[in-house]
Design an enzyme around this catalytic site. Structure first.
Site, PDB file in Angstrom:
ATOM      1  CB  THR A  71      -0.943  -0.004   1.228  1.00  0.00           C
ATOM      2  OG1 THR A  71      -1.774  -1.168   1.139  1.00  0.00           O
ATOM      3  CG2 THR A  71      -1.802   1.236   1.275  1.00  0.00           C
ATOM      4  CB  CYS A 124     -13.091  -8.495   3.875  1.00  0.00           C
ATOM      5  SG  CYS A 124     -12.078  -9.959   3.934  1.00  0.00           S
ATOM      6  CB  THR A 145      15.579   3.960  10.981  1.00  0.00           C
ATOM      7  OG1 THR A 145      16.151   5.166  11.464  1.00  0.00           O
ATOM      8  CG2 THR A 145      16.493   2.787  11.249  1.00  0.00           C
TER       9      THR A 145
HETATM   10  N1  PLP Z   1      -2.043  -4.683  -4.227  1.00  0.00           N
HETATM   11  C1  PLP Z   1      -2.625  -5.884  -4.274  1.00  0.00           C
HETATM   12  C2  PLP Z   1      -2.969  -6.475  -5.602  1.00  0.00           C
HETATM   13  C3  PLP Z   1      -2.920  -6.586  -3.107  1.00  0.00           C
HETATM   14  O1  PLP Z   1      -3.499  -7.784  -3.160  1.00  0.00           O
HETATM   15  C4  PLP Z   1      -2.571  -5.984  -1.870  1.00  0.00           C
HETATM   16  C5  PLP Z   1      -2.916  -6.650  -0.598  1.00  0.00           C
HETATM   17  O2  PLP Z   1      -3.882  -7.387  -0.518  1.00  0.00           O
HETATM   18  C6  PLP Z   1      -1.943  -4.736  -1.866  1.00  0.00           C
HETATM   19  C7  PLP Z   1      -1.695  -4.109  -3.073  1.00  0.00           C
HETATM   20  C8  PLP Z   1      -1.549  -4.056  -0.596  1.00  0.00           C
HETATM   21  O3  PLP Z   1      -0.375  -4.633  -0.063  1.00  0.00           O
HETATM   22  P1  PLP Z   1      -0.036  -4.536   1.501  1.00  0.00           P
HETATM   23  O4  PLP Z   1      -0.964  -5.468   2.203  1.00  0.00           O
HETATM   24  O5  PLP Z   1       1.399  -4.970   1.586  1.00  0.00           O
HETATM   25  O6  PLP Z   1      -0.214  -3.122   1.905  1.00  0.00           O
END
Ligand code: PLP
Length: 391
Positions: free
Chosen positions: A73, A330, A243
């Site tokens: 994310t 979800c 860091t």
């Molecule tokens: N992109 C996709 C296709 C995902 O499936 C996910 C998580 O489910 C993410 C981004 C987000 O990743 P993270 O959980 O490391 O923030």
């Protein structure tokens, strides 16, 4: 003795690879800050740089193109910015074009103002409409607007693989930048950032069995650089301040090495996934499978049992010792209607029945058989309750 649980939700979070766990535990006991010049600091720096090479190898990139951060994310939010540089000179983008099936990490548009984010539709299999993308980019080019295109490599809910190389070819032809969220594809498909023609892709450690708390932005060799999301110190070559989480990054690197080796098991994983699909069809002949006729990740199965609500099914499976998920993301802990299946034009009543099974290279044949037995009981019980078609 209670039956062993079956973890069939690898797309939500893959079990940690033994090598990643060992690296995490080894590093977590060390005090070094990767920016310190003393021996402890240099050891931390060494662990980070080793991980950088491994993560780069996972997508055939250069190590210097890898910027570590906290997860998929954050990685997406980092690159979804109007503020870029090209060979050090400011390069401002006006529009973000995303496919209709992106994960919320991308769909929310990152740092682009909401009115600058446009959605490109998908077809019934969830594949981005290349004609729409081409036409919209051509229109934008006539106005002088600069765009960033973001289309995921593979979908988290359905496993459907997007034609990312074509997307990149079209984007480049119109002078647009192109990002792909490769969080789900990494470790399940061979990835090559240059062969795909991407300016940038993003990864998450916990989806490849590296544990939570690390992710990466990976830049190609195009000379474009994003403005940092997190500012402060000069860590990660000024691309992400703060860091580094050395232990999580080191574990990410170890998992990347295992994921590269595990690509050799893809056919076995797909065979087990297909066996699960067969068993489900046998239990409930009216089941609807999504994306089956198109290229999919080997480990993912997306389906709906007409009349069986996903919410109820996920709970019933959990009580039967099986972890799977509803078709929807979800993230709030609630089961909501899947925007992915909705964008694919699936009937809203069926969308509410969407389920996802996702397995991995360590899922055994015995677990697959056990799943079949438990699924039969779960669906039979649900049939009794709801009078559905499950046999
Ligand atoms: N992109 C996709 C296709 C995902 O499936 C996910 C998580 O489910 C993410 C981004 C987000 O990743 P993270 O959980 O490391 O923030």
């Amino acid at each position: 003795m209670p039956e062993a649980r079956l973890y069939f939700d690898w797309n939500a979070g893959a079990p940690m690879k033994a090598a990643a766990r060992a690296r995490l535990i080894e590093r977590i006991g060390h005090p070094g800050n990767g920016s310190s010049v003393h021996a402890e600091g240099r050891a931390a720096r060494g662990a980070i740089e080793e991980a950088r090479r491994s993560v780069a190898r996972l997508c055939a990139a250069e190590a210097k193109g890898v910027t570590f951060c906290s997860g998929g994310t954050e990685a997406a939010n980092t690159v979804l910015t109007p503020d870029w540089t090209l060979f050090g000179k400011p390069y401002r983008l006006d529009r973000l074009l995303v496919s209709a099936v992106e994960h919320p990490a991308v769909a929310r548009g990152g740092r682009f103002p909401a009115d600058c984010v446009e959605v490109i539709p998908v077809d019934g299999d969830g594949i981005v409409d290349l004609g729409s993308l081409d036409r919209r980019l051509a229109e934008l080019a006539t106005t002088g607007a600069r765009a960033l295109v973001s289309v995921m490599t593979a979908n988290n809910e359905t496993g459907v693989v997007e034609p990312v190389a074509e997307v990149a070819r079209i984007a480049r032809a119109h002078g647009a930048l192109v990002h792909s969220d490769a969080v789900q594809a990494a470790g399940k498909l061979p990835l090559d950032i240059e062969a795909l023609g991407l300016d940038v892709l993003t990864l998450s450690s916990h989806k490849i069995g590296g544990g939570q708390g690390a992710g990466a932005v990976v830049r190609g060799r195009t000379g474009f650089a994003f403005s940092p999301l997190v500012t402060g110190g000069g860590q990660e070559s000024w691309a992400r301040a703060g860091t580094e989480n050395v232990a999580a990054v080191a574990a990410f690197g170890a998992a990347a090495e295992v994921a590269i080796a595990d690509l050799g098991k893809t056919a076995d994983v797909a065979a087990r996934r297909d066996r699960i699909a067969e068993m489900i069809r046998d239990i409930a002949p009216d089941v609807v499978m999504f994306g089956e006729g198109t290229l999919r990740l080997p480990n993912t199965l997306s389906f709906a049992m007409p009349g069986v609500s996903a919410e109820t099914a996920v709970i019933a499976f959990d009580l039967a010792g099986v972890a799977l998920s509803s078709g929807s993301a979800c993230s709030s802990g609630k089961v909501t209607a899947s925007p992915v299946l909705t964008a694919m034009g699936v009937d809203p009543v069926l969308v509410r029945c969407g389920l996802r099974v996702s397995i991995g290279p360590e899922t055994s044949d015995a677990e697959v058989v056990a799943f079949g037995l438990r699924a039969r009981n779960v669906f039979a019980a649900m049939k009794k309750q709801h009078g559905t078609a499950a046999a």
